[in-house]
Design a protein around this motif. Structure first.
Motif, short mmCIF file in Angstrom:
data_model
loop_
_atom_site.label_atom_id
_atom_site.label_comp_id
_atom_site.label_asym_id
_atom_site.label_seq_id
_atom_site.Cartn_x
_atom_site.Cartn_y
_atom_site.Cartn_z
N VAL A 113 2.18 1.19 -12.57
CA VAL A 113 2.82 -0.08 -12.20
C VAL A 113 1.88 -1.21 -12.59
CG1 VAL A 113 3.77 -1.46 -10.33
CG2 VAL A 113 4.06 1.02 -10.31
N GLY A 114 2.41 -2.20 -13.33
CA GLY A 114 1.61 -3.32 -13.78
C GLY A 114 1.28 -4.30 -12.67
N PRO A 115 0.31 -5.17 -12.89
CA PRO A 115 -0.06 -6.16 -11.87
C PRO A 115 1.07 -7.15 -11.63
CG PRO A 115 -1.19 -6.60 -13.95
CD PRO A 115 -0.52 -5.28 -14.11
N GLY A 116 1.25 -7.50 -10.37
CA GLY A 116 2.27 -8.46 -9.99
C GLY A 116 3.63 -7.86 -9.71
N VAL A 117 3.80 -6.54 -9.91
CA VAL A 117 5.10 -5.92 -9.69
C VAL A 117 5.34 -5.66 -8.20
CG1 VAL A 117 6.52 -3.89 -10.16
CG2 VAL A 117 5.15 -4.91 -11.98
N TYR A 118 4.33 -5.18 -7.50
CA TYR A 118 4.51 -4.87 -6.07
C TYR A 118 4.94 -6.07 -5.26
CZ TYR A 118 2.39 -0.28 -6.96
OH TYR A 118 2.13 0.99 -7.42
N PRO A 119 4.34 -7.27 -5.43
CA PRO A 119 4.85 -8.42 -4.67
C PRO A 119 6.32 -8.73 -4.94
CG PRO A 119 2.67 -8.91 -5.52
CD PRO A 119 3.10 -7.61 -6.15
N LEU A 120 6.76 -8.55 -6.19
CA LEU A 120 8.16 -8.78 -6.49
C LEU A 120 9.06 -7.78 -5.77
CD1 LEU A 120 8.14 -9.51 -10.34
CD2 LEU A 120 8.36 -11.15 -8.47
N VAL A 121 8.64 -6.52 -5.77
CA VAL A 121 9.45 -5.48 -5.11
C VAL A 121 9.50 -5.72 -3.60
CG1 VAL A 121 9.64 -3.00 -4.70
CG2 VAL A 121 8.95 -3.83 -6.95
N VAL A 122 8.36 -6.04 -3.03
CA VAL A 122 8.32 -6.28 -1.58
C VAL A 122 9.17 -7.49 -1.22
CG1 VAL A 122 6.80 -6.95 0.30
CG2 VAL A 122 6.11 -5.15 -1.27
N ARG A 123 9.10 -8.52 -2.05
CA ARG A 123 9.93 -9.70 -1.77
C ARG A 123 11.41 -9.39 -1.89
NH1 ARG A 123 9.87 -15.29 -5.32
NH2 ARG A 123 11.55 -16.34 -4.20
N ALA A 124 11.77 -8.56 -2.87
CA ALA A 124 13.18 -8.18 -3.01
C ALA A 124 13.64 -7.32 -1.85
CB ALA A 124 13.38 -7.43 -4.33
N GLY A 125 12.73 -6.49 -1.30
CA GLY A 125 13.10 -5.64 -0.17
C GLY A 125 13.19 -6.38 1.13
N GLY A 126 12.54 -7.54 1.25
CA GLY A 126 12.66 -8.34 2.46
C GLY A 126 12.07 -7.71 3.71
N GLY A 127 11.10 -6.80 3.58
CA GLY A 127 10.49 -6.17 4.74
C GLY A 127 11.17 -4.89 5.19
N SER A 128 12.30 -4.56 4.59
CA SER A 128 12.99 -3.30 4.91
C SER A 128 12.43 -2.19 4.02
CB SER A 128 14.50 -3.45 4.67
OG SER A 128 15.14 -2.20 4.72
N VAL A 129 12.01 -1.11 4.66
CA VAL A 129 11.42 -0.01 3.89
C VAL A 129 12.46 0.62 2.98
CG1 VAL A 129 10.17 2.17 4.04
CG2 VAL A 129 9.77 0.38 5.74
N GLY B 145 0.81 -1.21 0.00
CA GLY B 145 0.00 0.00 0.00
C GLY B 145 0.85 1.26 0.00
N TYR B 146 1.96 1.24 0.73
CA TYR B 146 2.85 2.40 0.77
C TYR B 146 3.50 2.64 -0.60
CZ TYR B 146 6.51 5.51 2.58
OH TYR B 146 7.34 6.58 2.82
N LEU B 147 3.90 1.55 -1.27
CA LEU B 147 4.48 1.70 -2.60
C LEU B 147 3.46 2.26 -3.59
CD1 LEU B 147 6.58 -1.59 -2.98
CD2 LEU B 147 7.44 0.73 -2.63
N ALA B 148 2.24 1.78 -3.51
CA ALA B 148 1.21 2.31 -4.41
C ALA B 148 0.99 3.80 -4.19
CB ALA B 148 -0.10 1.55 -4.19
N GLN B 149 1.05 4.23 -2.93
CA GLN B 149 0.89 5.65 -2.63
C GLN B 149 2.04 6.47 -3.21
OE1 GLN B 149 0.64 6.39 1.57
NE2 GLN B 149 0.83 8.62 1.35
#
Length: 703
Positions: free
Chosen positions: A199-215, A186-190
């Motif tokens: 941003v296309g569908p399915g991109v946010y989960p990839l980015v969040v997974r790459a970030g590992g929970g670190s903002v 939600g923060y990334l979308a904002q």
């Protein structure tokens, strides 16, 4: 030149900090009540807001409207400490990684002795505090213990256990945590909305997974994708290529091929992984993540949304079908094997070899016994351990091995295996033992010897009358000899003592020879009538797996799985009932000899497909969508998730008896047949009435 995304959007108030309510709420309460202590310790993983929260706390303490939990943003101190501001002389940030000695501690003590230049407090923020040496902490201990009234300390560290206990005991410790994926998405979308990026569908989960929970790490990845965006859009394909993850189509093809036991399709996926330059280790890691998601879907059903995060609707629908097809037990086993292979691939010299071996293990059916649950019926599961008569070829077992099997079977065989092997021995008799495969389960009880009073009752066993017949019991098996074990219902006379068995050539007792039609009595003292004809098993054996296609069948199967939605759309236009039955319940399997194996999760669905005439409709839809001339054959695969049909794919009843089959049961007290209410009891004190006992194979046909 622009600044980094995590710097442009660094929070300036506690209300803007995400995912750390357990820290910000107590701090804001302490600020409102003017109950601020002299030293704080902020700990947690990198990029989760420790230093940012320390700066916000310093702004709140030196704001002109203090005590307050929200900086005004208009006073000189708030403007200087805001994002992009020049900083304040009264707020000193020290990098403890490079200022960690005794001399640095002495310098800090001298600076702390002076009053603030402008603001209310002189605040020292020590970042990476765990890097300070024990000598430096000891030199700083007295100042931290009893600081001047105008001095505040804030320690920020990723390893609080390395801060010496005498310092930790003089601070208020606030542990920060990694931010949950749903909050980060939600923060990334904002932020992307504020930046004007699509941003296309399915991109946010990839980015969040790459970030590992670190903002901070997540924003750095998103900043990289935004920097490479074309026409202000970030699509899924570019994100996958840039971040190095496996494309979802590869994962879908791999899981579908594993579910259909399509070896050729699985290894075609391996070739595509290597040819496209993917790291085999990363592919195995992504496959493990997919198996985890499928297992969550299989166990949680419709309530699995929070555990899966945001997924595109079409991908979620495909995953639901995959979860039902493979089943929870199969997914758990596959996840265990994949996790084990991932650990073995660390430092491996040939990652591709490890990947291919993993795929082979996933295709080989499990060898679970009856105690662990009903085995999952999978295509290609021929030769599965635990099915009698399939472990040895006929005529290969020696008498020693038979004797060993007879002695070891009571703890090695399940009730289903016992029933099938007993039925096999009943059908074959002594004359057919040479041609029948040697079973690995206990042998059937033989006629009692002359030491009849010392012989105890037979051990109770569990008989599954719905189990498939063992090899040698089908319609093509030789007819059973006319013995008491395989005879038709007979009339009985008064109980008689069992006849003594004939003596062998070595002087030992041997089982009596089988009776022939017209003999006065059998081995149990019962008159013998004509033998009943052989009755085939009520349920045919499970279809064997098609051979691995060596021609274009593998490519056709892969294309069919990739374009399965087009086939379903064509079937929907032809007949909505076929689409409604096949769409949510079936999965395409391998193609062999122009026949498509369609995998269902319950036998009732297979019956509805066959009896409803849906096969030709689906075959016509395949030809219309893909141009393939195929026949469709439906089978049952494992489906033990929520609402599944059970691993075995059979919905038949299970009857239990309290002992051996009636024809093999020694004389004993009267019994009542369980599972058949109202059945007459046996005569007390006498043998089981063979006139009421039905042949075992005839019972199996009724089951």
């Amino acid at each position: 030149m622009t600044t980094a995304l995590y710097r442009r959007y660094r929070p300036d108030t506690f209300q803007d900090v995400i995912g750390q309510d357990h820290v910000t709420a107590p701090l804001m309460a302490a600020l409102r009540g003017d109950r601020v202590t002299h030293a704080y310790l902020f700990s947690g993983p990198r990029g989760c807001g420790k230093t940012t929260s320390a700066r916000i706390l310093a702004r709140c303490l030196n704001c002109e409207q203090a005590p307050t939990d929200t900086p005004c943003g208009t006073c000189p101190s708030c403007r200087d400490l805001a994002t992009g501001g020049p900083g304040s002389l009264d707020v000193v940030e020290i990098d403890a990684a490079s200022h960690n000695g005794v001399d640095d501690a002495r310098d800090l003590r001298e600076r702390a002795a002076f009053a603030p230049a402008r603001d209310r407090y002189k605040i020292f923020i020590l970042d990476e505090a765990h890097m300070v040496t024990p000598q430096g902490f000891n030199a700083l201990l007295k100042l931290v213990e009893e600081p001047p009234a105008h001095v505040k300390f804030i320690f920020a560290t990723t390893e609080p256990e390395k801060v010496i206990g005498t310092i930790r005991s003089r601070t208020h410790h606030y542990p920060f945590r990694l931010v949950p994926p749903d909050i980060l998405e939600g923060y990334l979308a904002q932020l992307c909305g504020a930046e004007g990026v699509r941003v296309g569908p399915g991109v946010y989960p990839l980015v969040v997974r790459a970030g590992g929970g670190s903002v901070r790490d997540t924003l750095s990845v998103m900043d990289q994708l935004i920097g490479g965006a074309i026409d202000g859009a970030v699509d899924y394909e570019r994100a996958v290529a840039l971040l190095g993850y496996t494309d979802v189509t590869l994962l879908d093809s791999c899981v579908d091929a594993i579910a259909g036991a399509d070896g050729a399709g699985v290894f075609r996926v391996v070739d595509r992984v290597v040819a496209s330059g993917h790291d085999p280790r990363r592919f195995v890691e992504d496959l493990l993540q997919r198996l985890r998601d499928l297992l969550v879907l299989a166990l949680a059903g419709s309530e699995a949304g929070p555990a899966l995060g945001s997924l595109p609707t079409d991908q979620l629908a495909r995953m639901e079908v995959q979860a039902r097809t493979v089943g929870a037990a199969g997914l758990s086993r596959a996840a265990d094997l994949t996790a084990q292979a991932l650990g073995q691939m660390v430092g491996a010299t040939s990652p591709r070899l490890q990947l291919e071996l993993l795929m082979a293990r996933l295709l080989v059916p499990s060898q679970r016994g009856g105690a662990a649950g009903v085995p999952t019926a999978q295509p290609g599961a021929a030769g599965m351990a635990g099915q009698p008569g399939q472990q040895r070829a006929a005529g290969q077992s020696s008498p020693a091995s038979q004797a060993g099997a007879a002695g070891q079977a009571p703890q090695a065989a399940s009730g289903r295996e016992m029933a099938a092997q007993i039925a096999q021995r009943v059908a074959a008799g002594p004359q057919g033992s040479a041609a029948a495969p040697a079973p690995a389960a206990p042998s059937a009880p033989v006629a009692p010897s002359t030491a009849g009073p010392e012989a105890g009752p037979s051990r109770p066993i569990t008989v599954d009358w719905d189990a498939p017949a063992a090899p040698g019991m089908g319609a093509g098996a030789p007819s059973a000899p006319a013995s008491a074990a395989s005879a038709a219902p007979m009339t009985t006379s008064a109980p008689m003592a069992p006849s003594a068995p004939a003596a062998s050539a070595h002087g030992t007792s041997a089982p009596a020879a089988p009776s022939v039609p017209g003999a006065p009595a059998d081995g149990w003292g019962e008159p013998t009538r004509t033998a009943a004809p052989s009755v085939p098993s009520a349920q045919p054996a499970a279809p064997s797996a098609p051979a691995v296609p060596a021609g274009p069948g593998a490519a056709d199967a892969e294309m069919l799985r990739a374009r399965w939605e087009e086939v379903l759309d064509a079937a929907k236009r032809s007949r909505r009932a076929t689409w409604a039955l096949v769409g949510p319940n079936a999965q395409p399997g391998p193609i062999n000899g122009g026949t498509l194996t369609l995998l269902f999760t319950a036998p009732g669905l297979v019956g509805a497909f066959d009896n409803g005439g849906h096969g030709p409709i689906l075959a016509a839809a395949i030809h219309q969508a893909l141009g393939l001339e195929l026949q469709v054959h439906a089978i049952v695969t494992g489906g033990d998730g929520p609402g599944g049909a059970g691993g075995s794919g059979r919905s038949g009843r299970r009857r239990r008896t309290s002992g051996a089959p009636a024809a093999l049961r020694p004389p004993g007290p009267a019994r009542r047949s369980p599972g058949r209410p109202g059945r007459a009891a046996e005569p007390p004190g006498g043998p089981h009435r063979l006139g009421r006992a039905r042949p075992l194979r005839a019972r199996a046909a009724d089951g």
